[in-house]
Design a protein around this motif. Structure first.
Motif, PDB file in Angstrom:
ATOM      1  N   THR A   8      -5.633   6.946  41.268  1.00 49.69           N
ATOM      2  CA  THR A   8      -4.310   6.762  40.661  1.00 49.69           C
ATOM      3  C   THR A   8      -4.243   5.565  39.708  1.00 49.69           C
ATOM      4  N   LEU A   9      -5.297   4.778  39.643  1.00 53.71           N
ATOM      5  CA  LEU A   9      -5.317   3.658  38.697  1.00 53.71           C
ATOM      6  C   LEU A   9      -5.400   4.208  37.277  1.00 53.71           C
ATOM      7  N   PRO A  10      -4.475   3.820  36.425  1.00 51.70           N
ATOM      8  CA  PRO A  10      -4.533   4.327  35.053  1.00 51.70           C
ATOM      9  C   PRO A  10      -5.672   3.680  34.262  1.00 51.70           C
ATOM     10  N   ARG A  11      -6.172   4.410  33.300  1.00 49.00           N
ATOM     11  CA  ARG A  11      -7.194   3.924  32.373  1.00 49.00           C
ATOM     12  C   ARG A  11      -6.527   3.539  31.063  1.00 49.00           C
ATOM     13  N   MET A  12      -7.068   2.511  30.428  1.00 49.13           N
ATOM     14  CA  MET A  12      -6.603   2.122  29.106  1.00 49.13           C
ATOM     15  C   MET A  12      -7.778   2.307  28.148  1.00 49.13           C
ATOM     16  N   THR A  13      -7.540   2.948  27.030  1.00 50.04           N
ATOM     17  CA  THR A  13      -8.612   3.152  26.064  1.00 50.04           C
ATOM     18  C   THR A  13      -8.884   1.874  25.286  1.00 50.04           C
ATOM     19  N   ARG A  14     -10.042   1.812  24.715  1.00 51.01           N
ATOM     20  CA  ARG A  14     -10.402   0.646  23.905  1.00 51.01           C
ATOM     21  C   ARG A  14      -9.487   0.519  22.695  1.00 51.01           C
ATOM     22  N   GLU A  15      -9.039   1.657  22.159  1.00 50.32           N
ATOM     23  CA  GLU A  15      -8.157   1.627  21.006  1.00 50.32           C
ATOM     24  C   GLU A  15      -6.793   1.018  21.355  1.00 50.32           C
ATOM     25  N   VAL A  16      -6.254   1.415  22.492  1.00 47.65           N
ATOM     26  CA  VAL A  16      -4.966   0.864  22.923  1.00 47.65           C
ATOM     27  C   VAL A  16      -5.096  -0.635  23.174  1.00 47.65           C
ATOM     28  N   LEU A  17      -6.154  -1.048  23.872  1.00 49.72           N
ATOM     29  CA  LEU A  17      -6.335  -2.474  24.148  1.00 49.72           C
ATOM     30  C   LEU A  17      -6.527  -3.265  22.862  1.00 49.72           C
ATOM     31  N   SER A  18      -7.313  -2.760  21.935  1.00 54.08           N
ATOM     32  CA  SER A  18      -7.515  -3.488  20.679  1.00 54.08           C
ATOM     33  C   SER A  18      -6.203  -3.623  19.914  1.00 54.08           C
ATOM     34  N   ASN A  19      -5.385  -2.584  19.918  1.00 51.60           N
ATOM     35  CA  ASN A  19      -4.088  -2.665  19.245  1.00 51.60           C
ATOM     36  C   ASN A  19      -3.189  -3.721  19.882  1.00 51.60           C
ATOM     37  N   ILE A  20      -3.219  -3.803  21.206  1.00 53.78           N
ATOM     38  CA  ILE A  20      -2.424  -4.827  21.899  1.00 53.78           C
ATOM     39  C   ILE A  20      -2.917  -6.220  21.515  1.00 53.78           C
ATOM     40  N   LEU A  21      -4.241  -6.405  21.537  1.00 52.87           N
ATOM     41  CA  LEU A  21      -4.801  -7.726  21.237  1.00 52.87           C
ATOM     42  C   LEU A  21      -4.517  -8.173  19.807  1.00 52.87           C
ATOM     43  N   LEU A  22      -4.367  -7.230  18.901  1.00 56.91           N
ATOM     44  CA  LEU A  22      -4.105  -7.564  17.500  1.00 56.91           C
ATOM     45  C   LEU A  22      -2.613  -7.614  17.178  1.00 56.91           C
ATOM     46  N   GLY A 114     -15.545   0.723  29.840  1.00 53.55           N
ATOM     47  CA  GLY A 114     -15.999  -0.646  30.035  1.00 53.55           C
ATOM     48  C   GLY A 114     -16.442  -1.341  28.761  1.00 53.55           C
ATOM     49  N   PHE A 115     -17.188  -2.425  28.945  1.00 49.70           N
ATOM     50  CA  PHE A 115     -17.628  -3.201  27.784  1.00 49.70           C
ATOM     51  C   PHE A 115     -18.639  -2.437  26.945  1.00 49.70           C
ATOM     52  N   LEU A 116     -19.390  -1.540  27.553  1.00 52.50           N
ATOM     53  CA  LEU A 116     -20.364  -0.760  26.788  1.00 52.50           C
ATOM     54  C   LEU A 116     -19.674   0.003  25.662  1.00 52.50           C
ATOM     55  N   ARG A 117     -18.614   0.730  25.981  1.00 56.69           N
ATOM     56  CA  ARG A 117     -17.876   1.481  24.955  1.00 56.69           C
ATOM     57  C   ARG A 117     -17.115   0.538  24.022  1.00 56.69           C
ATOM     58  N   TRP A 118     -16.588  -0.549  24.558  1.00 62.29           N
ATOM     59  CA  TRP A 118     -15.863  -1.524  23.744  1.00 62.29           C
ATOM     60  C   TRP A 118     -16.767  -2.059  22.634  1.00 62.29           C
ATOM     61  N   GLN A 119     -17.948  -2.520  23.009  1.00 64.68           N
ATOM     62  CA  GLN A 119     -18.826  -3.154  22.027  1.00 64.68           C
ATOM     63  C   GLN A 119     -19.333  -2.169  20.984  1.00 64.68           C
ATOM     64  N   GLU A 120     -19.416  -0.900  21.304  1.00 68.91           N
ATOM     65  CA  GLU A 120     -19.844   0.096  20.322  1.00 68.91           C
ATOM     66  C   GLU A 120     -18.896   0.118  19.120  1.00 68.91           C
ATOM     67  N   LYS A 121     -17.628  -0.050  19.385  1.00 69.91           N
ATOM     68  CA  LYS A 121     -16.633   0.022  18.318  1.00 69.91           C
ATOM     69  C   LYS A 121     -16.201  -1.355  17.809  1.00 69.91           C
ATOM     70  N   TYR A 122     -16.116  -2.329  18.694  1.00 69.87           N
ATOM     71  CA  TYR A 122     -15.529  -3.622  18.330  1.00 69.87           C
ATOM     72  C   TYR A 122     -16.468  -4.818  18.494  1.00 69.87           C
ATOM     73  N   GLY A 123     -17.737  -4.574  18.798  1.00 65.31           N
ATOM     74  CA  GLY A 123     -18.662  -5.683  19.028  1.00 65.31           C
ATOM     75  C   GLY A 123     -18.731  -6.683  17.891  1.00 65.31           C
ATOM     76  N   THR A 124     -18.761  -6.197  16.671  1.00 70.91           N
ATOM     77  CA  THR A 124     -18.901  -7.096  15.524  1.00 70.91           C
ATOM     78  C   THR A 124     -17.565  -7.588  14.968  1.00 70.91           C
ATOM     79  N   ASP A 125     -16.475  -7.149  15.550  1.00 72.43           N
ATOM     80  CA  ASP A 125     -15.149  -7.595  15.107  1.00 72.43           C
ATOM     81  C   ASP A 125     -14.818  -8.899  15.821  1.00 72.43           C
ATOM     82  N   GLU A 126     -14.933  -9.999  15.112  1.00 73.29           N
ATOM     83  CA  GLU A 126     -14.759 -11.318  15.722  1.00 73.29           C
ATOM     84  C   GLU A 126     -13.330 -11.598  16.166  1.00 73.29           C
ATOM     85  N   ARG A 127     -12.391 -10.792  15.732  1.00 71.34           N
ATOM     86  CA  ARG A 127     -11.010 -10.936  16.212  1.00 71.34           C
ATOM     87  C   ARG A 127     -10.879 -10.393  17.631  1.00 71.34           C
TER      88      ARG A 127
END
Length: 140
Positions: A8-22, A114-127
């Motif tokens: 029942t724990l919801p998942r958050m996609t990397r896209e949603v998290l990146s949008n929140i962080l920005l 997890g971080f594996l998928r995160w870094q594939e898309k956002y690893g080089t984005d220093e923001r």
């Protein structure tokens, strides 16, 4: 015991998290990285590193320090075991301490992939990613 389960724990996609962080809502989210020795090679901007092996001792402190956060996102390398287990422990303990209704006001998520998928898309984005070392992730 509460009705919170791994399923029942919801998942958050990397896209949603990146949008929140920005966005202007970045201060409303906390990111908890529970990788252990595999923490090398980068981390999500503003995340707090608490190795899974020490999480149990840090949960009371997290409940106190994250009390004003609207969302808490847990992750490990793949978010298949350590991340979901940590999120579940935190959510259950928070509900136990604050009461289920009050505890449920804060949304607890697991970062999908997890971080594996995160870094594939956002690893080089220093923001979004700090201390990134691409060479470490090339083998994945």
């Amino acid at each position: 015991m509460t009705s919170i389960t791994i399923a029942t724990l919801p998942r958050m996609t990397r896209e949603v998290l990146s949008n929140i962080l920005l966005s202007s809502n970045a201060s409303k989210v906390a990111i908890i990285d529970v990788r252990d020795s595999d923490h090398v090679g980068g981390h999500i901007f503003s995340s707090t590193w608490i190795p899974s092996t020490t999480l149990e001792a840090h949960i009371p402190e997290l409940i106190r320090t994250l009390k004003d956060k609207e969302q808490v996102v847990f992750h490990c390398a793949l978010s298949q075991q350590r991340g979901p287990s940590a999120a579940l422990k935190y959510a259950r303990e928070r509900a136990s301490v604050l009461g289920f209704e009050e505890g449920a006001k804060q949304k607890v998520y697991v970062l999908d992939g997890g971080f594996l998928r995160w870094q594939e898309k956002y690893g080089t984005d220093e923001r979004l990613t700090k201390a990134y070392e691409k060479d470490i992730w090339l083998e994945y």
